[in-house]
Design a protein around this motif. Structure first.
Motif, mmCIF file in Angstrom:
data_model
loop_
_atom_site.group_PDB
_atom_site.id
_atom_site.type_symbol
_atom_site.label_atom_id
_atom_site.label_comp_id
_atom_site.label_asym_id
_atom_site.label_seq_id
_atom_site.Cartn_x
_atom_site.Cartn_y
_atom_site.Cartn_z
ATOM 1 N N MET A 1 -25.393 41.628 92.935
ATOM 2 C CA MET A 1 -26.665 41.797 91.915
ATOM 3 C C MET A 1 -25.461 42.207 90.783
ATOM 4 O O MET A 1 -24.665 43.018 91.138
ATOM 5 N N SER A 2 -25.921 41.917 89.504
ATOM 6 C CA SER A 2 -24.842 42.352 88.721
ATOM 7 C C SER A 2 -25.355 43.810 88.028
ATOM 8 O O SER A 2 -26.347 44.464 88.699
ATOM 9 N N ALA A 3 -24.618 44.454 87.475
ATOM 10 C CA ALA A 3 -24.808 45.976 87.005
ATOM 11 C C ALA A 3 -26.044 46.098 86.234
ATOM 12 O O ALA A 3 -26.951 46.840 86.329
ATOM 13 N N ARG A 4 -26.207 45.072 85.309
ATOM 14 C CA ARG A 4 -27.389 44.877 84.545
ATOM 15 C C ARG A 4 -28.768 44.987 85.443
ATOM 16 O O ARG A 4 -29.728 45.572 84.977
ATOM 17 N N SER A 5 -28.868 43.912 86.369
ATOM 18 C CA SER A 5 -29.818 43.792 87.261
ATOM 19 C C SER A 5 -30.104 44.998 88.077
ATOM 20 O O SER A 5 -31.195 45.337 88.154
ATOM 21 N N ALA A 6 -29.010 45.830 88.490
ATOM 22 C CA ALA A 6 -29.313 46.919 89.207
ATOM 23 C C ALA A 6 -29.788 48.022 88.511
ATOM 24 O O ALA A 6 -30.907 48.871 88.908
ATOM 25 N N ARG A 7 -29.510 48.071 87.141
ATOM 26 C CA ARG A 7 -30.107 49.069 86.285
ATOM 27 C C ARG A 7 -31.689 48.857 86.058
ATOM 28 O O ARG A 7 -32.332 49.656 86.099
ATOM 29 N N GLN A 8 -31.848 47.491 86.019
ATOM 30 C CA GLN A 8 -33.560 47.262 85.667
ATOM 31 C C GLN A 8 -34.078 47.558 87.246
ATOM 32 O O GLN A 8 -35.098 47.933 87.108
ATOM 33 N N ALA A 9 -33.615 47.086 88.142
ATOM 34 C CA ALA A 9 -34.269 47.426 89.481
ATOM 35 C C ALA A 9 -34.500 48.898 89.548
ATOM 36 O O ALA A 9 -35.419 49.012 90.280
ATOM 37 N N THR A 10 -33.527 49.766 89.397
ATOM 38 C CA THR A 10 -33.675 51.089 89.383
ATOM 39 C C THR A 10 -34.677 51.755 88.612
ATOM 40 O O THR A 10 -35.422 52.906 89.033
ATOM 41 N N THR A 11 -34.587 51.365 87.335
ATOM 42 C CA THR A 11 -35.561 51.838 86.393
ATOM 43 C C THR A 11 -37.002 51.272 86.356
ATOM 44 O O THR A 11 -38.023 52.022 85.979
ATOM 45 N N GLY A 12 -37.059 50.018 86.749
ATOM 46 C CA GLY A 12 -38.286 49.175 86.571
ATOM 47 C C GLY A 12 -38.485 48.926 85.160
ATOM 48 O O GLY A 12 -39.689 48.093 84.569
ATOM 49 N N LEU A 13 -37.494 49.049 84.032
ATOM 50 C CA LEU A 13 -38.034 48.778 82.805
ATOM 51 C C LEU A 13 -37.124 47.592 82.401
ATOM 52 O O LEU A 13 -35.830 47.118 82.809
ATOM 53 N N PRO A 14 -37.642 46.713 81.465
ATOM 54 C CA PRO A 14 -36.660 45.509 81.047
ATOM 55 C C PRO A 14 -35.501 46.072 80.243
ATOM 56 O O PRO A 14 -35.732 47.039 79.527
ATOM 57 N N LEU A 15 -34.558 45.142 80.201
ATOM 58 C CA LEU A 15 -33.293 45.707 79.382
ATOM 59 C C LEU A 15 -33.090 44.423 78.459
ATOM 60 O O LEU A 15 -32.531 43.532 78.752
ATOM 61 N N PRO A 16 -33.374 44.925 77.108
ATOM 62 C CA PRO A 16 -33.319 43.883 76.063
ATOM 63 C C PRO A 16 -31.682 43.609 75.678
ATOM 64 O O PRO A 16 -30.726 44.531 75.995
ATOM 65 N N THR A 17 -31.387 42.486 75.324
ATOM 66 C CA THR A 17 -30.058 42.235 74.947
ATOM 67 C C THR A 17 -29.908 42.839 73.537
ATOM 68 O O THR A 17 -31.046 43.288 72.690
ATOM 69 N N GLU A 18 -28.640 42.669 72.755
ATOM 70 C CA GLU A 18 -28.335 42.884 71.409
ATOM 71 C C GLU A 18 -29.265 42.249 70.611
ATOM 72 O O GLU A 18 -29.609 42.853 69.533
ATOM 73 N N VAL A 19 -29.652 40.955 70.751
ATOM 74 C CA VAL A 19 -30.517 40.361 69.740
ATOM 75 C C VAL A 19 -31.769 40.596 69.990
ATOM 76 O O VAL A 19 -32.762 40.035 69.119
ATOM 77 N N ASP A 20 -32.335 40.986 70.706
ATOM 78 C CA ASP A 20 -33.635 41.438 71.305
ATOM 79 C C ASP A 20 -34.324 42.326 70.327
ATOM 80 O O ASP A 20 -33.791 43.022 69.896
ATOM 81 N N ARG A 21 -35.724 42.280 70.257
ATOM 82 C CA ARG A 21 -36.593 43.222 69.671
ATOM 83 C C ARG A 21 -36.850 44.561 70.561
ATOM 84 O O ARG A 21 -36.577 44.433 71.614
ATOM 85 N N LEU A 22 -37.434 45.443 69.965
ATOM 86 C CA LEU A 22 -37.597 46.562 70.850
ATOM 87 C C LEU A 22 -38.731 46.264 71.942
ATOM 88 O O LEU A 22 -39.471 45.509 71.603
ATOM 89 N N VAL A 23 -38.674 46.818 73.068
ATOM 90 C CA VAL A 23 -39.839 46.280 74.031
ATOM 91 C C VAL A 23 -40.608 47.484 74.272
ATOM 92 O O VAL A 23 -39.994 48.712 74.816
ATOM 93 N N ARG A 24 -41.842 47.348 74.314
ATOM 94 C CA ARG A 24 -42.976 48.181 74.511
ATOM 95 C C ARG A 24 -43.402 48.206 75.969
ATOM 96 O O ARG A 24 -43.890 47.166 76.191
ATOM 97 N N VAL A 25 -43.267 48.972 77.129
ATOM 98 C CA VAL A 25 -43.862 48.736 78.181
ATOM 99 C C VAL A 25 -44.800 50.089 78.687
ATOM 100 O O VAL A 25 -44.513 51.133 78.549
ATOM 101 N N PRO A 26 -46.079 49.877 78.914
ATOM 102 C CA PRO A 26 -46.874 50.802 79.318
ATOM 103 C C PRO A 26 -46.081 51.534 80.668
ATOM 104 O O PRO A 26 -45.630 50.674 81.592
ATOM 105 N N PHE A 27 -46.236 52.752 80.722
ATOM 106 C CA PHE A 27 -45.339 53.485 81.629
ATOM 107 C C PHE A 27 -46.180 54.963 81.864
ATOM 108 O O PHE A 27 -46.407 55.655 80.798
ATOM 109 N N ASP A 28 -45.958 55.409 82.973
ATOM 110 C CA ASP A 28 -46.419 56.696 83.310
ATOM 111 C C ASP A 28 -45.621 57.672 83.028
ATOM 112 O O ASP A 28 -44.466 57.520 83.072
ATOM 113 N N PHE A 29 -46.001 58.892 82.322
ATOM 114 C CA PHE A 29 -44.983 59.844 81.780
ATOM 115 C C PHE A 29 -44.335 60.360 83.056
ATOM 116 O O PHE A 29 -42.959 60.535 82.854
ATOM 117 N N GLU A 30 -44.919 60.715 84.104
ATOM 118 C CA GLU A 30 -44.366 61.316 85.132
ATOM 119 C C GLU A 30 -42.988 60.316 85.723
ATOM 120 O O GLU A 30 -41.956 60.888 86.077
#
Length: 196
Positions: free
Chosen positions: A1-30
């Motif tokens: 598993m790459s470091a990038r994939s590990a970070r996404q798995a840890t947080t549950g958030l998508p990881l955009p690349t340099e060319v992507d736009r902002l990504v908005r994800v519904p997320f619980d505050f806690e």
């Protein structure tokens, strides 16, 4: 598993690349509060806002801005890319900001004296429209906007009812200075700030 994939798995958030736009994800505050300290997600009204990692030129400018502010206002605590709360359930990660006192951790509990955003294609609208209002409402004293593409720097001062322009620099007027409250005066050379 790459470091990038590990970070996404840890947080549950998508990881955009340099060319992507902002990504908005519904997320619980806690759940947002429980994210690891190294995340790059802001939080506004039930949405995690994930931004691409800044490119090298963006980071160089950010570090120069920190140095320029620190030189003009040696009593301030100036950092790059540390989080700030702009409301009860709103957090932002400006490219640089200054506070009156030092703090520990990745988030400041103080209202910044000033914040700096360096515009990029993916964050331009967020930085100029949404964050501008949030920063003013949060009582932040100054908002600095650096536009790499248009080679400008604008310093806005909070009037309590919005922003007034305190300084506008571009290639035709590349040097100027701005008082940061009673903390000092920052002298700016735009060409040096934006040098690649």
């Amino acid at each position: 598993m790459s470091a990038r994939s590990a970070r996404q798995a840890t947080t549950g958030l998508p990881l955009p690349t340099e060319v992507d736009r902002l990504v908005r994800v519904p997320f619980d505050f806690e759940d947002y509060l429980a994210l690891p300290e190294w995340h790059r997600a802001e939080y506004v009204d039930g949405m995690a806002i994930v931004s691409p990692s800044p490119v090298a030129a963006h980071q160089r400018i950010s570090h120069r801005v920190v140095d320029v502010i620190q030189a003009g206002c040696p009593g301030l605590f100036v950092l790059a890319a540390v989080g700030v709360w702009t409301g009860e359930r709103r957090s932002r990660i400006p490219d640089a900001y200054a506070t009156e006192r030092s703090f520990e951790g990745s988030w400041s509990d103080q209202t910044p004296v000033l914040v700096v955003e360096i515009l990029s294609p993916s964050t331009r609208r967020e930085d100029t429209l949404r964050k501008s209002t949030e920063y003013a409402d949060a009582g932040i004293g100054q908002y600095w906007i650096v536009d790499r593409d248009h080679r400008t720097l604008t310093v806005l001062g909070n009037t309590g009812h919005g922003w007034d322009t305190l300084l506008d620099l571009d290639d035709s007027t590349p040097r100027g200075s701005v008082a940061v409250g009673d903390h000092g005066v920052v002298a700016i050379d735009l060409a040096t700030l934006l040098a690649t």
